[in-house]
Each structure stands twice: as C-alpha cells, then as structure tokens.
Design an enzyme around this catalytic site. Structure first.
Site, PDB file in Angstrom:
ATOM      1  NE  ARG A  51      -2.908  -2.695   2.723  1.00 34.40           N
ATOM      2  CZ  ARG A  51      -3.782  -3.231   1.881  1.00 34.40           C
ATOM      3  NH1 ARG A  51      -4.378  -2.458   0.991  1.00 34.40           N
ATOM      4  NH2 ARG A  51      -4.070  -4.512   1.906  1.00 34.40           N
ATOM      5  CD  GLU A 129     -15.442  18.081  -4.804  1.00 38.63           C
ATOM      6  OE1 GLU A 129     -16.316  18.788  -4.312  1.00 38.63           O
ATOM      7  OE2 GLU A 129     -15.059  18.180  -5.987  1.00 38.63           O
ATOM      8  N   GLY A 134      -9.862  14.525  -9.020  1.00 36.59           N
ATOM      9  CA  GLY A 134      -9.077  14.350  -7.795  1.00 36.59           C
ATOM     10  C   GLY A 134      -9.177  15.509  -6.823  1.00 36.59           C
ATOM     11  CG  ASP A 201     -10.764   8.624 -16.390  1.00 40.24           C
ATOM     12  OD1 ASP A 201     -11.080   8.051 -15.330  1.00 40.24           O
ATOM     13  OD2 ASP A 201     -10.274   9.775 -16.426  1.00 40.24           O
ATOM     14  CE  LYS A 205     -11.525  11.382 -14.050  1.00 39.12           C
ATOM     15  NZ  LYS A 205     -10.124  11.539 -14.458  1.00 39.12           N
TER      16      LYS A 205
HETATM   17  N1  LIG Z   1      -6.052   6.245  -7.887  1.00 41.64           N
HETATM   18  C1  LIG Z   1      -6.464   7.484  -8.099  1.00 41.64           C
HETATM   19  O1  LIG Z   1      -5.644   8.404  -8.272  1.00 41.64           O
HETATM   20  C2  LIG Z   1      -7.922   7.804  -8.105  1.00 41.64           C
HETATM   21  C3  LIG Z   1      -8.334   9.146  -8.302  1.00 41.64           C
HETATM   22  C4  LIG Z   1      -9.707   9.446  -8.264  1.00 41.64           C
HETATM   23  C5  LIG Z   1     -10.617   8.433  -8.064  1.00 41.64           C
HETATM   24  N2  LIG Z   1     -10.188   7.143  -7.911  1.00 41.64           N
HETATM   25  C6  LIG Z   1     -11.184   6.099  -7.690  1.00 41.64           C
HETATM   26  O2  LIG Z   1     -11.011   5.594  -6.386  1.00 41.64           O
HETATM   27  C7  LIG Z   1     -11.390   4.214  -6.341  1.00 41.64           C
HETATM   28  C8  LIG Z   1     -10.221   3.393  -5.757  1.00 41.64           C
HETATM   29  O3  LIG Z   1      -9.112   3.535  -6.611  1.00 41.64           O
HETATM   30  P1  LIG Z   1      -7.647   3.091  -6.121  1.00 41.64           P
HETATM   31  O4  LIG Z   1      -6.718   3.645  -7.145  1.00 41.64           O
HETATM   32  O5  LIG Z   1      -7.441   3.433  -4.702  1.00 41.64           O
HETATM   33  O6  LIG Z   1      -7.740   1.510  -6.287  1.00 41.64           O
HETATM   34  P2  LIG Z   1      -6.753   0.407  -5.652  1.00 41.64           P
HETATM   35  O7  LIG Z   1      -5.439   0.998  -5.354  1.00 41.64           O
HETATM   36  O8  LIG Z   1      -6.835  -0.768  -6.538  1.00 41.64           O
HETATM   37  O9  LIG Z   1      -7.455   0.043  -4.255  1.00 41.64           O
HETATM   38  C9  LIG Z   1      -8.647  -0.679  -4.164  1.00 41.64           C
HETATM   39  C10 LIG Z   1      -8.832  -1.128  -2.737  1.00 41.64           C
HETATM   40  O10 LIG Z   1     -10.068  -1.780  -2.608  1.00 41.64           O
HETATM   41  C11 LIG Z   1      -9.865  -3.106  -2.074  1.00 41.64           C
HETATM   42  N3  LIG Z   1     -10.837  -3.985  -2.718  1.00 41.64           N
HETATM   43  C12 LIG Z   1     -11.106  -4.076  -4.041  1.00 41.64           C
HETATM   44  N4  LIG Z   1     -12.064  -5.008  -4.253  1.00 41.64           N
HETATM   45  C13 LIG Z   1     -12.380  -5.519  -3.042  1.00 41.64           C
HETATM   46  C14 LIG Z   1     -13.255  -6.535  -2.605  1.00 41.64           C
HETATM   47  N5  LIG Z   1     -14.027  -7.207  -3.465  1.00 41.64           N
HETATM   48  N6  LIG Z   1     -13.336  -6.790  -1.287  1.00 41.64           N
HETATM   49  C15 LIG Z   1     -12.568  -6.098  -0.405  1.00 41.64           C
HETATM   50  N7  LIG Z   1     -11.697  -5.130  -0.758  1.00 41.64           N
HETATM   51  C16 LIG Z   1     -11.599  -4.856  -2.060  1.00 41.64           C
HETATM   52  C17 LIG Z   1      -8.431  -3.463  -2.418  1.00 41.64           C
HETATM   53  O11 LIG Z   1      -7.933  -4.424  -1.501  1.00 41.64           O
HETATM   54  P3  LIG Z   1      -6.366  -4.890  -1.509  1.00 41.64           P
HETATM   55  O12 LIG Z   1      -5.615  -3.707  -0.982  1.00 41.64           O
HETATM   56  O13 LIG Z   1      -6.287  -6.037  -0.633  1.00 41.64           O
HETATM   57  O14 LIG Z   1      -6.068  -5.174  -2.947  1.00 41.64           O
HETATM   58  C18 LIG Z   1      -7.752  -2.112  -2.270  1.00 41.64           C
HETATM   59  O15 LIG Z   1      -7.430  -1.842  -0.929  1.00 41.64           O
HETATM   60  C19 LIG Z   1     -11.759   3.840  -7.771  1.00 41.64           C
HETATM   61  O16 LIG Z   1     -13.160   3.968  -7.925  1.00 41.64           O
HETATM   62  C20 LIG Z   1     -11.059   4.907  -8.612  1.00 41.64           C
HETATM   63  O17 LIG Z   1     -11.700   5.158  -9.845  1.00 41.64           O
HETATM   64  C21 LIG Z   1      -8.860   6.815  -7.926  1.00 41.64           C
END
Ligand SMILES: NC(=O)c1ccc[n+]([C@@H]2O[C@H](COP(=O)([O-])OP(=O)(O)OC[C@H]3O[C@@H](n4cnc5c(N)ncnc54)[C@H](OP(=O)(O)O)[C@@H]3O)[C@@H](O)[C@H]2O)c1
Length: 449
Positions: A51, A129, A134, A201, A205
């Site tokens: 993480r 938000e 972001g 994407d 948005k």
């Molecule tokens: N990354 C960005 O910069 C960003 C920006 C704006 C919005 N978002 C949005 O924010 C959301 C999360 O993105 P992210 O980048 O943080 O994704 P990520 O890094 O893949 O994290 C997803 C998290 O959810 C957990 N998870 C996924 N499926 C699960 C399940 N079935 N049961 C339990 N836990 C589960 C994962 O567990 P593990 O840790 O064990 O894998 C992980 O902790 C998405 O909707 C994305 O579009 C992301």
C-alpha cells in the site's frame, strides 16, 4: 467533541491516502468543523498487499458486511472501485440510512441515477467530490459555489494520462506510441490504457459534471467520445504553427436552439429547456488561452456562468494525496450533516430539468482543423474546395508545406463554423478522391471566447 466513525471499503491508493491524511490532518479538520472522524475499520481483499501508506493490520478486515452493518459505523467510504461489488456495498449502506462517500466515477456513470435515488429514498446522502478531477473541488464549486448561475460553458482537461501524453508529444516532437510506452514504464499510464487514451475515463467525469451542471441525467451513451490515439506529431506541429495546442477536452455547452452555437455570458436569453452539447474529443485550443498551458498530469476545468463569468480550477486530478483531500472534504460534509441532522442540506443531485437533452454531435457547430495526405499535382485543392463549397462549408486557411518528399504531401485546412454532420459527410467524399491517399483527419477547434 462529537465523533463520527468511518468504515472504509478499500485501502489501496486512495484508501491508504485517506487513512494517512486523517492521521496527518484529522485533528485540524476536527478543530475546524467540531467533529472528529475516526477510522473504525478498513476493508481490503488481502492484508499483505503493498500500500502507498501503511495501514495497521489491526485496522483491516476482509469482511465488508461486518463493517457496513456495524452499528458503530456512522459513515461509509467506498474506495474500492469497480461497478458490481461497489454498487452492492453502497446500496447496503444507504439502505441502513448511512451516508456514503465515493470516489468511483465509473460506478456513478453507470448507476448514479439508481444510487442517488436510493440515498433520497433512505433519507441519507451520497457524496462524490473525489470522483471528478481528484483534488480540484469542482463538484462543490458547481453544486454550491455556482448555485446562482446557469452554466453556459464548461471545458475540462480531466484525464491526466492523456494530458501527460499530449504534453510530451508537443514538447519532444514525439510519437503517440513511444510516449505511451514510456508513460506506462513510468506509471503515468495503465498497462491496459484504453480507459484513459480512448476517452472513457473523461466520459465518466464529464457525464457527472454535465448532470450536475444541467440538472438532468446525462447517460454515458449520449456523450460523443473520441480519444487521442489518432493524434500524430504532425497534427501537433501544424496546430502549433497555426497558434494552437491539442488537448483532450471534455466540453459541456448550452446550445440555444437546433444546431446553433452555445450562448455567451449573460447577453443571450436562455432557452426554457436545457439542450446541451456533452462531448469528449481532442481539440485545438488557442496557445494564448490558459488551458493550453495546463501541462503533464495536471487537470483544469474552465467554467463560465451567466452571472459569475469565467472561472478556472487547476490541480492534480488523481493520486493518493490529491484524491484523499477530496474525500476528506466529503467526510467533513457528511460529519457536519450528521452533527446537525441536516441530511439533505447539500442536495446530492437534483433532477430539476425534466426536458433537458443532449444535442447530437452532428448538430453541434464548431471550427475544424483538417489534415489530408494528397498527391502533389495541380487541381487537387480545387477538387477538395468544390466538395466543401457544395456543402456550404467555408475554408479559412490552407497550408501545404514545401519540401515534402514521397508519393503524398500533407495539406492542412482550417474550416469556418459548420455542423459536425456536414463536415463528416464532406470528408467522407473527399476521402474517396483518387488524389487523397489516407483517411482525412479532422480535429475540432474551440476558441474559448
Ligand atoms: N487512484 C487514483 O488516483 C484515483 C483518483 C480518483 C478516483 N479514484 C477512484 O477511487 C477508487 C479506488 O481507486 P484506487 O486507485 O485506490 O484503487 P486500488 O489501489 O486498486 O485500491 C482498491 C482497494 O479496494 C480493495 N478492494 C477491491 N475489491 C475488493 C473486494 N471485493 N473486497 C474487499 N476489498 C476490495 C483493495 O484491496 P487490496 O488492498 O487487498 O487489494 C484495495 O485496498 C476507484 O473507484 C477509482 O476510480 C482513484
């Protein structure tokens, strides 16, 4: 001090960013709003996943139901992503009357109408938000800051990956494929880049922003989308020569009357029903406009309201910290609403425009940059001009650079205002001419004035 307990679903990029930001600034936030947000549990798939910020094992679980159903959990944050599990989980929390914060644009794009209706039905709220741009507080700006405005124009650079690729193509004179490969190696683009480079994407948005700005649900299938795969360094170089920069723009414009151009600030009388252009495509932006200088992974949203005039929002559109900032803003709203019992103080989404509609792209009017590969012989330009003339499309300038060798040479045309449909039909005819050696390239121009 009043406390609010948070159940977080997801402890990855955004989730661990939120966990860290609450450790860093949770006290500051509490001193500002008078409510302390405590993380009660973080749901993950596997404890040992790497993480960006550490989360203690004692704070994690793999059982989302135990978190959502925990009577001690007051607010749920869905930071897992995807459109199936996330939907189930959010609906379960809303049914219990718990406010939900989400960063999930894909989910809102696909199921937003259902989720906001559920929030309304169960007397709670859904905050989003972080789903758009972001760290830029564009949702709050549209929903609250501009509540007294009719939004006539919104232009957004809302996808950091595309902006990064186009910026490097321009600065380095590089090809799309080479920059994409390098962006993937550096972590600025996904191994499967389609969501970003094909415009989907940005479509998610822009759909959320258009729905919010115009008060009716804009369905993803009604949004015209083109990505940046077809943009070449030649296009970028000629656009620059003409005084323009190519950006992937999300465009939301009120269209006054059938096939007409969007109205200006204040002066024009608004039509009773919203008819709106909602689209995502590569666009020539004047080099003199501030959006042309938004480079690399940065996002920017230009909003024109009929009362406020022109405004601009700029910042990081993704990443663990910028996105966490947006989630904390929503958590503060949720905490305040719980504290004061004002569940619908901030309307999540109000479908007030019953007759709103998206204008079909063929009716939308703009100017155009056209690039053709033609055989360099007399009469070719006249053939092309005749087809545009028959379609009543005016040519404003022509560039045919000297010194090109080989079977064909580039011919660049700038076209006056014309409906998209008419230009597409004319280009289809031009593409069939024997002297035209490859499919015509057409990029729309926005003067943003
Ligand atoms: N990354 C960005 O910069 C960003 C920006 C704006 C919005 N978002 C949005 O924010 C959301 C999360 O993105 P992210 O980048 O943080 O994704 P990520 O890094 O893949 O994290 C997803 C998290 O959810 C957990 N998870 C996924 N499926 C699960 C399940 N079935 N049961 C339990 N836990 C589960 C994962 O567990 P593990 O840790 O064990 O894998 C992980 O902790 C998405 O909707 C994305 O579009 C992301």
């Amino acid at each position: 001090m009043q406390q609010v307990n948070l159940g977080m679903i997801g402890g990855g990029t955004v989730g661990s960013g939120v966990f860290h930001a609450l450790q860093l600034n949770g006290g500051l936030m509490a001193s500002r709003i008078g409510v302390k947000v405590n993380v009660r549990k973080v749901v993950v798939k596997a404890f040992d996943e790497p993480r960006p910020y550490p989360i203690p094992k004692s704070a994690m679980t793999t059982d989302w139901q135990s978190v959502v159903n925990d009577p001690q959990v007051d607010v749920v944050a869905e930071l897992a992503g995807g459109t199936t599990f996330a939907r189930t989980m959010i609906l379960a929390a809303l049914k219990l009357g718990k406010p939900v914060v989400t960063a999930n644009k894909a989910l809102l794009s696909a199921h937003g109408e259902e989720l906001f209706a559920a929030a309304q039905q169960y007397g709670t709220n859904l905050y989003y938000e972080a789903s758009v741009c972001g760290g830029i507080p564009i949702i709050k700006a549209l929903r609250e800051g501009f509540v007294g405005n009719r939004i006539t124009h919104l232009y957004g650079i809302v996808n950091g990956t595309c902006n990064y690729i186009l910026t490097r193509m321009k600065l380095e004179g590089a090809d799309f494929t080479a920059v994409l490969k390098d962006a993937q190696a550096q972590g600025y683009a996904e191994a499967e880049p389609s969501l970003d480079v094909d415009g989907y994407d940005a479509q998610h948005k822009i759909g959320i922003l258009a729905s919010l700005a115009h008060g009716f649900w804009v369905k993803p299938e009604d949004i015209y989308v083109e990505g940046i795969r077809g943009i070449t360094r030649t296009d970028i170089q000629f656009a620059n020569q003409l005084g323009y920069t190519i950006k992937l723009l999300g465009i939301i414009k009120r269209v006054e009357g059938r096939g007409a151009k969007g109205g200006g600030t204040g002066a024009s009388k608004p039509s009773p029903h919203a008819r709106v252009q909602v689209s995502v495509y590569p666009t020539l932006v004047p080099n003199t406009h501030v959006l042309a200088s938004v480079n690399h992974v940065f996002n920017a949203v230009f909003v024109r309201g009929d009362v406020v005039g022109d405004t601009l929002f700029y910042g990081r559109g993704a990443g663990k910290d910028a996105t966490a900032s947006a989630v904390l803003s929503d958590l503060a709203d949720a905490a305040l609403d719980l504290k004061f019992g004002t569940k619908h103080r901030v309307p999540p989404f109000v479908p007030h425009e019953r007759d709103g509609a998206v204008a079909p792209i063929n009716e939308v009017i703009s100017r155009y940059f056209v690039r053709l590969d033609v055989v360099d012989r007399p009469g070719v330009l006249a053939q092309i001009a005749a087809i545009f003339g028959q379609a009543r499309i005016g040519i404003s300038s022509v560039i045919q650079p000297e010194g090109h060798e080989g079977a064909s040479v580039p011919l660049i045309l700038m076209l006056h205002d014309a409906p998209n449909g008419a230009v597409s039909r004319a280009l289809a005819k031009i593409g069939k001419l024997a002297a035209v050696k490859s499919a015509p390239v057409m990029i729309r121009v926005e003067d943003l004035c």
